[in-house]
Scaffold this motif. Sequence first.
Motif, mmCIF file in Angstrom:
data_model
loop_
_atom_site.group_PDB
_atom_site.id
_atom_site.type_symbol
_atom_site.label_atom_id
_atom_site.label_comp_id
_atom_site.label_asym_id
_atom_site.label_seq_id
_atom_site.Cartn_x
_atom_site.Cartn_y
_atom_site.Cartn_z
ATOM 1 N N ILE A 128 -20.468 31.978 16.029
ATOM 2 C CA ILE A 128 -19.582 32.133 14.587
ATOM 3 C C ILE A 128 -20.607 31.628 14.393
ATOM 4 O O ILE A 128 -20.984 30.355 14.262
ATOM 5 C CB ILE A 128 -18.433 31.233 14.910
ATOM 6 C CG1 ILE A 128 -17.094 32.517 15.967
ATOM 7 C CG2 ILE A 128 -17.952 31.650 13.307
ATOM 8 C CD1 ILE A 128 -15.582 32.444 15.651
ATOM 9 N N SER B 60 -22.346 30.540 10.235
ATOM 10 C CA SER B 60 -22.153 30.700 8.251
ATOM 11 C C SER B 60 -23.224 31.278 7.934
ATOM 12 O O SER B 60 -23.894 31.222 8.425
ATOM 13 C CB SER B 60 -21.450 29.491 7.930
ATOM 14 O OG SER B 60 -22.992 28.622 7.556
ATOM 15 N N THR C 62 -15.652 31.868 6.493
ATOM 16 C CA THR C 62 -15.932 30.900 8.226
ATOM 17 C C THR C 62 -15.911 30.277 9.065
ATOM 18 O O THR C 62 -15.397 30.200 10.220
ATOM 19 C CB THR C 62 -17.656 30.508 7.734
ATOM 20 O OG1 THR C 62 -18.988 32.178 7.244
ATOM 21 C CG2 THR C 62 -18.338 31.030 9.494
ATOM 22 N N ASN D 10 -12.630 29.609 8.770
ATOM 23 C CA ASN D 10 -11.299 30.204 9.134
ATOM 24 C C ASN D 10 -11.650 30.124 10.657
ATOM 25 O O ASN D 10 -10.562 29.811 11.128
ATOM 26 C CB ASN D 10 -10.658 30.804 8.852
ATOM 27 C CG ASN D 10 -10.058 30.666 7.365
ATOM 28 O OD1 ASN D 10 -9.848 29.328 7.153
ATOM 29 N ND2 ASN D 10 -9.915 31.165 5.895
ATOM 30 N N GLU D 11 -12.626 31.132 10.615
ATOM 31 C CA GLU D 11 -12.561 31.525 12.016
ATOM 32 C C GLU D 11 -13.231 30.644 12.968
ATOM 33 O O GLU D 11 -12.521 30.737 13.902
ATOM 34 C CB GLU D 11 -14.180 32.578 11.694
ATOM 35 C CG GLU D 11 -13.715 33.857 11.481
ATOM 36 C CD GLU D 11 -15.451 34.864 10.739
ATOM 37 O OE1 GLU D 11 -15.826 35.466 11.968
ATOM 38 O OE2 GLU D 11 -15.524 35.242 10.274
ATOM 39 N N GLU E 181 -10.066 28.962 13.804
ATOM 40 C CA GLU E 181 -8.571 29.740 15.135
ATOM 41 C C GLU E 181 -9.992 29.831 16.689
ATOM 42 O O GLU E 181 -9.449 29.893 17.617
ATOM 43 C CB GLU E 181 -9.108 31.360 14.877
ATOM 44 C CG GLU E 181 -8.320 31.157 13.266
ATOM 45 C CD GLU E 181 -7.925 32.773 13.255
ATOM 46 O OE1 GLU E 181 -8.739 33.987 13.437
ATOM 47 O OE2 GLU E 181 -7.676 33.200 12.330
ATOM 48 N N LEU E 182 -11.150 29.868 16.566
ATOM 49 C CA LEU E 182 -12.207 29.957 18.139
ATOM 50 C C LEU E 182 -11.584 28.570 18.574
ATOM 51 O O LEU E 182 -11.091 28.827 19.748
ATOM 52 C CB LEU E 182 -13.323 30.339 17.795
ATOM 53 C CG LEU E 182 -14.105 29.765 19.159
ATOM 54 C CD1 LEU E 182 -14.214 31.118 19.932
ATOM 55 C CD2 LEU E 182 -16.185 30.063 18.817
#
Length: 364
Positions: A162, A164, A191, A193-194, A197-198
């Motif tokens: 992931i 940005s 980005t 937030n992703e 979560e990961l």
Amino acid sequence: MAGNSFGHLFKISTFGESHGKAIGVIIDGCPPNIEIDEEFIQSELDKRKPGQSKITTQRKESDVAQILSGVFEGKSTGTPIAILIPNKDQRSKDYSHIADKYRPSHADYTYQQKYGIRDFRGGGRSSARETAARVAAGAVAKLFLKKHGIAIFAHVSAVGTIESPNLDHSDLDALLALREENIARCADPATANEMIELIDSVRKDGDTIGGKIATVVRNVPVGLGEPVFDKLHADLAKAMMSINAVHGFEYGSGFSGSAMRGSEHNDIFIKEGDKVSTRTNFSGGIQGGISNGMDITFRTAFKPVATIMRDQDTINEAGENTSISGKGRHDPCVVSRAVIIVEAMTALVLADHFLRFRAYKNEQ
């Protein structure tokens, strides 16, 4: 043990272990009459300290800095500044199961072979706990650089796959505000937030993941750095590579520049009024090892944390095959806490080169 000091004119020496009584730093070479803002130093340490969110280690350390010397009536005196950071939440019992075992991808085996002794409690001197001392010293370096208008900003630009988007660096204060609004310390909210979560998913799996930190430095004068062994980007690379878990460094165009042609990559000089700049900045603000006045840009890559909450094969000090299980409190991903460490080491390099540059200019 050698290698506990960093810098030439603005020089630091750190001391202490992860589970000892305290860690600390001595700063030698800080110029006199610098406003030493203790609240700022503490705020920097707070960004690095453990236990600050669900995606960091749950070790609880207040990391309260105690300035022992070198400051009088709120200003540096020019004498060595000593800063002590007591350890409060050591749990040495968490490491008793590895007293005679080598953790995969840690410093256990190499320390034992080199020194014939090792502090197995959290890695001792090899622990990232040592970096709190660097952050305290880096905060002092930032206060010195701020006096000269130099600003440093870093943020988490990638976690795993992931990434940005590229950011507009024209307003670093705005980016800093965005970065501090989320626990991932990424200046792009979507980005971030992703990433969160990961990291949380990886943590629940008992695993870890790596990431990257992007850094930009603004208002650096032309002339910092030496053109042979002490190139500015070389010293920045050494500073970054000295941080625990760092496995890569690139500045300017970095590795992507190797796929370009010179006609694409060359930064064309332009002059507007009295200001000289370049149309592009593939050089990352450094040419010939010397700052050229453009923004200094670089990226630092961190590997996954080596301690995972799963059983792994290993050997013990007798060379026998055995297994090891992850215990204790560890980060599933270090980059959110490492942002401030990257900024601190950047500040230390720039403060040192700024003093060297000023000394050189005074001789002319």
